[in-house]
Write an enzyme that holds these catalytic residues in place. Structure first.
Site, mmCIF file in Angstrom:
data_model
loop_
_atom_site.group_PDB
_atom_site.id
_atom_site.type_symbol
_atom_site.label_atom_id
_atom_site.label_comp_id
_atom_site.label_asym_id
_atom_site.label_seq_id
_atom_site.Cartn_x
_atom_site.Cartn_y
_atom_site.Cartn_z
ATOM 1 N N ASN A 1 -2.016 0.291 6.718
ATOM 2 C CA ASN A 1 -1.437 -0.933 7.281
ATOM 3 C C ASN A 1 -0.600 -1.729 6.276
ATOM 4 O O ASN A 1 -0.490 -2.942 6.377
ATOM 5 C CB ASN A 1 -2.539 -1.788 7.926
ATOM 6 C CG ASN A 1 -3.622 -2.183 6.949
ATOM 7 O OD1 ASN A 1 -3.552 -1.859 5.766
ATOM 8 N ND2 ASN A 1 -4.611 -2.918 7.426
ATOM 9 N N HIS B 1 -2.308 -5.344 1.540
ATOM 10 C CA HIS B 1 -3.592 -6.000 1.343
ATOM 11 C C HIS B 1 -3.320 -7.434 0.913
ATOM 12 O O HIS B 1 -2.367 -7.688 0.178
ATOM 13 C CB HIS B 1 -4.403 -5.316 0.228
ATOM 14 C CG HIS B 1 -5.540 -6.173 -0.287
ATOM 15 N ND1 HIS B 1 -6.756 -6.220 0.329
ATOM 16 C CD2 HIS B 1 -5.586 -7.058 -1.317
ATOM 17 C CE1 HIS B 1 -7.525 -7.089 -0.318
ATOM 18 N NE2 HIS B 1 -6.838 -7.614 -1.324
ATOM 19 N N LYS C 1 0.821 -1.219 0.000
ATOM 20 C CA LYS C 1 0.000 0.000 0.000
ATOM 21 C C LYS C 1 0.857 1.272 0.000
ATOM 22 O O LYS C 1 2.064 1.229 0.263
ATOM 23 C CB LYS C 1 -0.926 -0.037 1.230
ATOM 24 C CG LYS C 1 -1.959 -1.184 1.189
ATOM 25 C CD LYS C 1 -2.927 -1.096 2.366
ATOM 26 C CE LYS C 1 -3.993 -2.177 2.301
ATOM 27 N NZ LYS C 1 -4.966 -2.069 3.421
ATOM 28 N N ARG D 1 2.651 -6.299 9.209
ATOM 29 C CA ARG D 1 1.934 -5.190 9.855
ATOM 30 C C ARG D 1 2.522 -4.854 11.223
ATOM 31 O O ARG D 1 2.572 -3.685 11.614
ATOM 32 C CB ARG D 1 0.443 -5.503 9.927
ATOM 33 C CG ARG D 1 -0.227 -5.310 8.550
ATOM 34 C CD ARG D 1 -1.576 -5.929 8.486
ATOM 35 N NE ARG D 1 -2.333 -5.525 7.294
ATOM 36 C CZ ARG D 1 -3.447 -6.133 6.903
ATOM 37 N NH1 ARG D 1 -3.935 -7.163 7.578
ATOM 38 N NH2 ARG D 1 -4.081 -5.704 5.819
ATOM 39 N N THR E 1 -5.206 -7.040 10.871
ATOM 40 C CA THR E 1 -5.515 -5.759 10.225
ATOM 41 C C THR E 1 -4.967 -4.579 11.033
ATOM 42 O O THR E 1 -4.359 -3.665 10.472
ATOM 43 C CB THR E 1 -7.044 -5.609 10.078
ATOM 44 O OG1 THR E 1 -7.564 -6.788 9.470
ATOM 45 C CG2 THR E 1 -7.404 -4.398 9.238
ATOM 46 N N PHE F 1 -15.368 3.579 7.013
ATOM 47 C CA PHE F 1 -14.012 3.975 6.614
ATOM 48 C C PHE F 1 -13.790 3.913 5.105
ATOM 49 O O PHE F 1 -12.664 4.086 4.633
ATOM 50 C CB PHE F 1 -12.968 3.104 7.332
ATOM 51 C CG PHE F 1 -13.147 1.620 7.135
ATOM 52 C CD1 PHE F 1 -12.701 0.994 5.975
ATOM 53 C CD2 PHE F 1 -13.759 0.844 8.110
ATOM 54 C CE1 PHE F 1 -12.865 -0.369 5.784
ATOM 55 C CE2 PHE F 1 -13.928 -0.528 7.922
ATOM 56 C CZ PHE F 1 -13.477 -1.134 6.755
ATOM 57 N N TYR G 1 -12.456 -1.945 -3.866
ATOM 58 C CA TYR G 1 -12.944 -2.116 -2.493
ATOM 59 C C TYR G 1 -14.467 -2.001 -2.403
ATOM 60 O O TYR G 1 -14.984 -1.716 -1.327
ATOM 61 C CB TYR G 1 -12.277 -1.095 -1.566
ATOM 62 C CG TYR G 1 -10.889 -1.496 -1.091
ATOM 63 C CD1 TYR G 1 -10.710 -2.607 -0.246
ATOM 64 C CD2 TYR G 1 -9.758 -0.791 -1.450
ATOM 65 C CE1 TYR G 1 -9.458 -2.982 0.203
ATOM 66 C CE2 TYR G 1 -8.493 -1.152 -1.004
ATOM 67 C CZ TYR G 1 -8.350 -2.254 -0.179
ATOM 68 O OH TYR G 1 -7.101 -2.623 0.277
ATOM 69 N N ARG H 1 -1.837 -14.261 4.531
ATOM 70 C CA ARG H 1 -2.517 -13.585 5.652
ATOM 71 C C ARG H 1 -1.679 -13.731 6.927
ATOM 72 O O ARG H 1 -1.646 -12.821 7.758
ATOM 73 C CB ARG H 1 -3.916 -14.173 5.873
ATOM 74 C CG ARG H 1 -4.796 -14.170 4.641
ATOM 75 C CD ARG H 1 -5.665 -13.006 4.381
ATOM 76 N NE ARG H 1 -6.392 -12.435 5.452
ATOM 77 C CZ ARG H 1 -7.003 -11.240 5.346
ATOM 78 N NH1 ARG H 1 -6.942 -10.557 4.205
ATOM 79 N NH2 ARG H 1 -7.655 -10.735 6.343
HETATM 80 P P1 ATP Z 1 -7.057 -6.107 3.420
HETATM 81 O O1 ATP Z 1 -8.413 -6.385 2.847
HETATM 82 O O2 ATP Z 1 -6.522 -4.745 3.070
HETATM 83 O O3 ATP Z 1 -6.078 -7.192 3.185
HETATM 84 P P2 ATP Z 1 -8.027 -6.960 5.966
HETATM 85 O O4 ATP Z 1 -8.687 -8.071 5.223
HETATM 86 O O5 ATP Z 1 -7.106 -7.297 7.097
HETATM 87 O O6 ATP Z 1 -7.198 -6.042 4.993
HETATM 88 P P3 ATP Z 1 -10.578 -5.621 5.943
HETATM 89 O O7 ATP Z 1 -11.529 -5.777 7.066
HETATM 90 O O8 ATP Z 1 -10.827 -6.340 4.653
HETATM 91 O O9 ATP Z 1 -9.115 -5.945 6.485
HETATM 92 O O10 ATP Z 1 -10.457 -4.059 5.657
HETATM 93 C C1 ATP Z 1 -9.877 -3.596 4.444
HETATM 94 C C2 ATP Z 1 -8.963 -2.439 4.750
HETATM 95 O O11 ATP Z 1 -9.748 -1.359 5.234
HETATM 96 C C3 ATP Z 1 -7.929 -2.687 5.860
HETATM 97 O O12 ATP Z 1 -6.749 -3.326 5.427
HETATM 98 C C4 ATP Z 1 -7.634 -1.264 6.313
HETATM 99 O O13 ATP Z 1 -6.729 -0.629 5.409
HETATM 100 C C5 ATP Z 1 -9.000 -0.600 6.173
HETATM 101 N N1 ATP Z 1 -9.705 -0.603 7.451
HETATM 102 C C6 ATP Z 1 -10.272 -1.666 8.068
HETATM 103 N N2 ATP Z 1 -10.833 -1.309 9.245
HETATM 104 C C7 ATP Z 1 -10.596 0.031 9.374
HETATM 105 C C8 ATP Z 1 -10.923 1.009 10.339
HETATM 106 N N3 ATP Z 1 -11.580 0.678 11.452
HETATM 107 N N4 ATP Z 1 -10.520 2.276 10.122
HETATM 108 C C9 ATP Z 1 -9.852 2.629 9.009
HETATM 109 N N5 ATP Z 1 -9.524 1.760 8.036
HETATM 110 C C10 ATP Z 1 -9.881 0.478 8.211
HETATM 111 MG MG MG Z 2 -9.878 -7.798 3.460
#
Ligand code: ATP
Ligand code: MG
Length: 140
Positions: free
Chosen positions: A114, A117, A11, A104, A93, A59, A51, A87
């Site tokens: 973070n 992805h 990212k 992370r 996350t 968010f 997304y 993962r």
């Molecule tokens: P990714 O999909 O990016 O691999 P993830 O699967 O761990 O991450 P998701 O729940 O799919 O997490 O959320 C997608 C992305 O949205 C997160 O990686 C983060 O960048 C952002 N995100 C998630 N929760 C929050 C939050 N509470 N506040 C701000 N951004 C968030």
């Molecule tokens: Mg995700």
């Protein structure tokens, strides 16, 4: 376990801090092979499309603006159980919850910024890979 492919995105917070190589090394050290890789900058519309599953989340605006704020490195990782393995390498996350040694835990700046992805299942991996790459660009 089957050989799988998964989509990874390094990212903008990580490309800005010149961490592409350090993060890619963690994938390779875990036994994942980088079979496709390119550095691109997403438009806001492309980030929103990628997304879309999160479009109702509070968010969503912050996330998509961040993902379009600088270059990203999109990669396809291949290996045994690649989706789950990636993962594990990424960590939770929220970097506060991420296990020591994960990308992370070491590099993420916040729950939003973070660093990486990763696809969350083989089905979404196939869709996400097709979003960024043609079959010709995947060289195993
Ligand atoms: P990714 O999909 O990016 O691999 P993830 O699967 O761990 O991450 P998701 O729940 O799919 O997490 O959320 C997608 C992305 O949205 C997160 O990686 C983060 O960048 C952002 N995100 C998630 N929760 C929050 C939050 N509470 N506040 C701000 N951004 C968030
Ligand atoms: Mg995700």
């Amino acid at each position: 376990m089957a050989i799988e492919r998964t989509l990874s995105i390094i990212k903008p917070d990580a490309t800005r801090r010149n961490l592409t190589g350090k993060i890619a090394a963690k994938f390779e050290e875990a036994g994942l092979r980088i079979v496709a890789s390119k550095r691109i900058q997403l438009t806001l519309a492309q980030a929103q499309q990628f997304y879309a599953v999160h479009s109702a989340r509070p968010f969503f605006g912050e996330l998509t603006e961040f993902m379009a704020s600088g270059p990203v490195v999109v990669q396809v990782l291949e290996g045994e159980g690649a989706v789950l393995k990636n993962r594990e390498v990424m960590g939770a996350t929220n970097p506060k919850d991420a296990a020591p040694g994960t990308v992370r835990a070491e590099f993420a700046e916040s729950v939003g910024e973070n660093s990486v992805h990763g696809s969350d299942a083989p089905e979404t991996a196939a869709e996400e890979i097709a979003f960024f790459f043609s079959g010709l660009e995947l060289v195993g």
